[in-house]
Design an enzyme around this catalytic site. Structure first.
Site, short mmCIF file in Angstrom:
data_model
loop_
_atom_site.label_atom_id
_atom_site.label_comp_id
_atom_site.label_asym_id
_atom_site.label_seq_id
_atom_site.Cartn_x
_atom_site.Cartn_y
_atom_site.Cartn_z
N MET A 195 53.46 56.36 25.91
CA MET A 195 54.89 56.07 26.04
C MET A 195 55.60 56.27 24.71
O MET A 195 55.48 55.44 23.81
CB MET A 195 55.08 54.60 26.46
CG MET A 195 54.51 54.30 27.83
SD MET A 195 55.65 54.83 29.10
CE MET A 195 56.79 53.47 29.03
N ASP A 241 2.85 106.98 7.26
CA ASP A 241 4.10 107.74 7.13
C ASP A 241 4.04 108.93 8.07
O ASP A 241 3.04 109.66 8.11
CB ASP A 241 4.25 108.20 5.67
CG ASP A 241 5.56 108.93 5.41
OD1 ASP A 241 6.41 108.38 4.68
OD2 ASP A 241 5.72 110.05 5.93
N ILE A 242 5.10 109.12 8.84
CA ILE A 242 5.13 110.23 9.80
C ILE A 242 5.19 111.56 9.05
O ILE A 242 5.93 111.69 8.07
CB ILE A 242 6.33 110.09 10.77
CG1 ILE A 242 6.26 108.74 11.49
CG2 ILE A 242 6.37 111.24 11.76
CD1 ILE A 242 7.42 108.46 12.41
N ASP A 273 49.40 57.93 21.69
CA ASP A 273 50.07 56.97 22.55
C ASP A 273 50.77 57.74 23.68
O ASP A 273 51.18 58.89 23.50
CB ASP A 273 51.09 56.18 21.72
CG ASP A 273 51.77 55.11 22.54
OD1 ASP A 273 51.11 54.52 23.42
OD2 ASP A 273 52.98 54.88 22.33
N GLU A 296 10.61 106.24 7.61
CA GLU A 296 9.56 106.56 8.60
C GLU A 296 8.20 106.10 8.08
O GLU A 296 7.18 106.69 8.36
CB GLU A 296 9.53 108.05 8.95
CG GLU A 296 10.24 108.96 7.98
CD GLU A 296 9.38 109.34 6.78
OE1 GLU A 296 9.61 108.74 5.72
OE2 GLU A 296 8.49 110.20 6.91
N ASP A 341 15.45 108.77 15.76
CA ASP A 341 15.37 107.33 16.03
C ASP A 341 14.44 107.03 17.21
O ASP A 341 13.67 106.08 17.19
CB ASP A 341 16.76 106.76 16.34
CG ASP A 341 17.60 106.59 15.08
OD1 ASP A 341 17.07 106.87 13.98
OD2 ASP A 341 18.78 106.20 15.20
N ASP A 377 52.06 57.28 17.39
CA ASP A 377 52.64 56.16 18.14
C ASP A 377 54.04 55.94 17.61
O ASP A 377 54.29 56.05 16.41
CB ASP A 377 51.77 54.90 17.94
CG ASP A 377 52.02 53.85 19.03
OD1 ASP A 377 53.22 53.56 19.32
OD2 ASP A 377 51.03 53.35 19.58
N ASP A 378 54.96 55.62 18.52
CA ASP A 378 56.34 55.41 18.06
C ASP A 378 56.56 53.99 17.53
O ASP A 378 57.58 53.72 16.93
CB ASP A 378 57.33 55.71 19.20
CG ASP A 378 57.08 54.82 20.39
OD1 ASP A 378 55.90 54.69 20.78
OD2 ASP A 378 58.04 54.24 20.92
P1 GH3 Z 1 6.22 114.12 4.81
O1 GH3 Z 1 5.23 114.68 5.77
O2 GH3 Z 1 5.96 114.54 3.40
O3 GH3 Z 1 6.30 112.62 4.94
O4 GH3 Z 1 7.62 114.74 5.19
P2 GH3 Z 1 8.83 114.00 5.88
O5 GH3 Z 1 9.80 115.00 6.35
O6 GH3 Z 1 8.35 113.04 6.89
O7 GH3 Z 1 9.40 113.14 4.65
P3 GH3 Z 1 10.78 113.11 3.92
O8 GH3 Z 1 10.68 111.94 3.00
O9 GH3 Z 1 11.09 114.45 3.30
O10 GH3 Z 1 11.86 112.85 5.03
C1 GH3 Z 1 11.94 111.65 5.72
C2 GH3 Z 1 13.19 111.69 6.54
O11 GH3 Z 1 13.31 110.54 7.37
C3 GH3 Z 1 14.43 111.73 5.72
C4 GH3 Z 1 15.35 110.72 6.35
O12 GH3 Z 1 16.64 111.26 6.62
C5 GH3 Z 1 14.66 110.36 7.64
N1 GH3 Z 1 14.93 109.01 8.03
C6 GH3 Z 1 14.81 107.88 7.30
N2 GH3 Z 1 15.16 106.81 8.03
C7 GH3 Z 1 15.53 107.24 9.26
C8 GH3 Z 1 15.98 106.62 10.45
O13 GH3 Z 1 16.14 105.40 10.55
N3 GH3 Z 1 16.26 107.39 11.52
C9 GH3 Z 1 16.09 108.76 11.45
N4 GH3 Z 1 16.38 109.45 12.55
N5 GH3 Z 1 15.69 109.37 10.34
C10 GH3 Z 1 15.38 108.64 9.26
MG MG Z 2 7.19 111.41 6.28
#
Ligand code: GH3
Ligand code: MG
Length: 455
Positions: free
Chosen positions: A55, A328-329, A53, A371, A345, A9-10
């Site tokens: 003005m 585990d895969i 203000d 995995e 993936d 305000d002035d």
């Molecule tokens: P095993 O039967 O003894 O389990 O053999 P494997 O090949 O499954 O096991 P290893 O531990 O030798 O390898 C696992 C791999 O998974 C290694 C790693 O690069 C991969 N990995 C881990 N995380 C990811 C992910 O988020 N995406 C991908 N694409 N690969 C992944």
């Molecule tokens: Mg594995």
């Protein structure tokens, strides 16, 4: 509530007067005697609100407001224009210049404090949102980093006993919001609880009903307590306004209602409601992001680490069984090596889907690492867990996994280890360790099998 307020305000006497009142409420006050220095202060220092203000010699208030709103560094600062009562056209110009609200000279305390507090509250939530957006941007969460969205139209519930005033208020509000009108206050309470309003406007013009009763009910119901309330009341009913504000009514307008004032206040309340809603949603989203695995959408290891203990304690306290399964895969590295990481993936995502399809709602499925996946099964005996694990093993083996990257399919198998809660005291680490040893056995025995840890 503390905030830094710039008084422009002035006339030094006017500045002193507002400054003294704001200081009495413990606000932090800065002052400027002309437009140029006001702009300079806003550029240099964080300011939460400007009382401006109109003005002033040189640059007038409209221009100061326009410049503040045009500058991205100061556009978010709320501006209250201090206008003379006999100049309604000033308010129209003020709104066009981007003003957020108005005060009429001579400024009374009630008006000053309710306007200031209302806008400072809005600024607080929008600041918090801007801060979060910045952080989200910095850590690469683009989803949360959306810049301020343009104003969405609001949904208003107008509670008004008289057809003539309903008509008048509707005319002012229609261009800026969707308005529902109800004349019965009790019906209005139900309506507010049932629907999603951004603002309830209560016109205090009932024949034999205390409007503050509705306001207080709106404040106490779970479904309506966050909805802002704007009270429309008779000139000179200051004691009612004070009680209303104490009850949690957000703002007020005096009759005869100036449509521009009503529009400005309505927009402020709707903005604040939207900001608050987004803030709550963002908290929720942040929590979910923190406990979710990005790739598969399953819970992540952090969540498991926190939650497994809780589930174990609950099972122990109730004398119920609990089992976990680590899977585990098999030869997953081979998939990566053959088809690439993206294909890997894709297999992980599909594997997670099959896990999800196998477990019950009460089970907790997590991605434990690369995995490796963990399923926690409350109320599940070792025998039942073995059946579930075998079902998952079959689910994986029975149908080859699509590899879109190579336009082919690939057979996948998994190894699984299970362990169960010990009645004589157990810890998450020990339980996981036993399942991991069983998994190791399954791998050693030739993979694609389930092994249960010894009890
Ligand atoms: P095993 O039967 O003894 O389990 O053999 P494997 O090949 O499954 O096991 P290893 O531990 O030798 O390898 C696992 C791999 O998974 C290694 C790693 O690069 C991969 N990995 C881990 N995380 C990811 C992910 O988020 N995406 C991908 N694409 N690969 C992944
Ligand atoms: Mg594995």
């Amino acid at each position: 509530m503390t905030a830094r307020i710039l008084v422009v305000d002035d006339v030094p006497a006017n500045v002193k007067l507002l400054e003294a009142r704001l200081l009495a409420e413990y606000f932090d006050v800065l002052t400027a005697g002309d437009g140029q220095s006001a702009l300079a202060i806003c550029e240099k220092t964080p300011v939460d609100l400007v009382l401006l203000d109109i003005m002033m010699p040189g640059m007038d208030g409209f221009e100061v407001c326009e410049r503040l709103k045009a500058n991205s560094r100061t556009a978010h600062i709320p501006v209250v224009m201090v206008t003379a009562l006999d100049q309604p056209s000033d308010r129209v110009r003020g709104l066009k210049a981007g003003a957020d609200d108005f005060l009429t000279k001579p400024v009374n305390d009630l008006q000053l404090m309710s306007r200031v507090k209302s806008l400072v509250r809005l600024k607080n939530v929008s600041d918090e949102l801007r801060l979060r957006a910045q952080t989200a941007h910095t850590i690469g969460l683009q989803d949360l980093a959306r810049p301020d969205r343009p104003d969405e139209p609001g949904n208003i519930l107008l509670v008004d006993a008289r057809a003539s005033s309903q008509e008048r208020l509707l005319r002012a509000l229609k261009p800026i919001a969707d308005v529902s009108i109800i004349s019965d206050p009790q019906a209005a309470l139900f309506e507010a609880a049932e629907s999603n309003f951004d603002l309830v406007i209560v016109n205090a013009n009932f024949d034999d009903y205390d409007p503050l009763r509705l306001c207080s009910q709106l404040r106490s119901l779970e479904r309506t307590r966050f909805i802002p309330i704007l009270l429309v009341t008779e000139q000179g009913r200051d004691e009612m306004v004070v009680r209303a504000l104490e009850l949690g009514v957000t703002d007020y307008v005096m009759r005869p209602v100036d449509p521009n004032e009503l529009v400005a206040r309505t927009l402020t309340q709707i903005r604040r409601k939207h900001c608050n809603d987004r803030l709550r949603a963002s908290v929720q989203q942040t929590i979910e992001l923190a406990i979710t695995d990005d790739l598969t959408g399953l819970h992540n290891r952090r969540y498991l680490d926190n939650h497994l203990k809780l589930l174990m304690d609950r099972a122990a306290a109730r004398g119920r069984p609990l089992s976990i399964c680590i899977t585990d895969i098999d030869r997953f590295k081979h998939i990566n090596d053959t088809y690439g990481h993206d294909a890997g993936d894709e297999v992980l995502r599909e594997f997670a889907n099959r896990v999800r399809a196998t477990v019950r709602g009460a089970d907790l499925a997590c991605r434990f690492g690369g995995e490796e996946f963990v399923i926690v099964m409350p109320d599940t005996t070792p025998e039942m867990a073995a059946i579930v694990a075998e079902r998952l093993r079959l689910m994986v083996e029975s149908r080859a996994f699509a590899i879109p990257q190579a336009d082919t399919v690939h057979p996948v198998t998994a190894s699984l280890g299970i362990s169960s809660l010990r009645a004589d005291g157990d810890t998450p680490e020990a339980l996981l360790k036993r399942a991991d040893m069983a998994l190791y056995q399954a791998k050693n025995n030739g993979r694609n099998r389930v092994v249960a840890a010894a009890a």
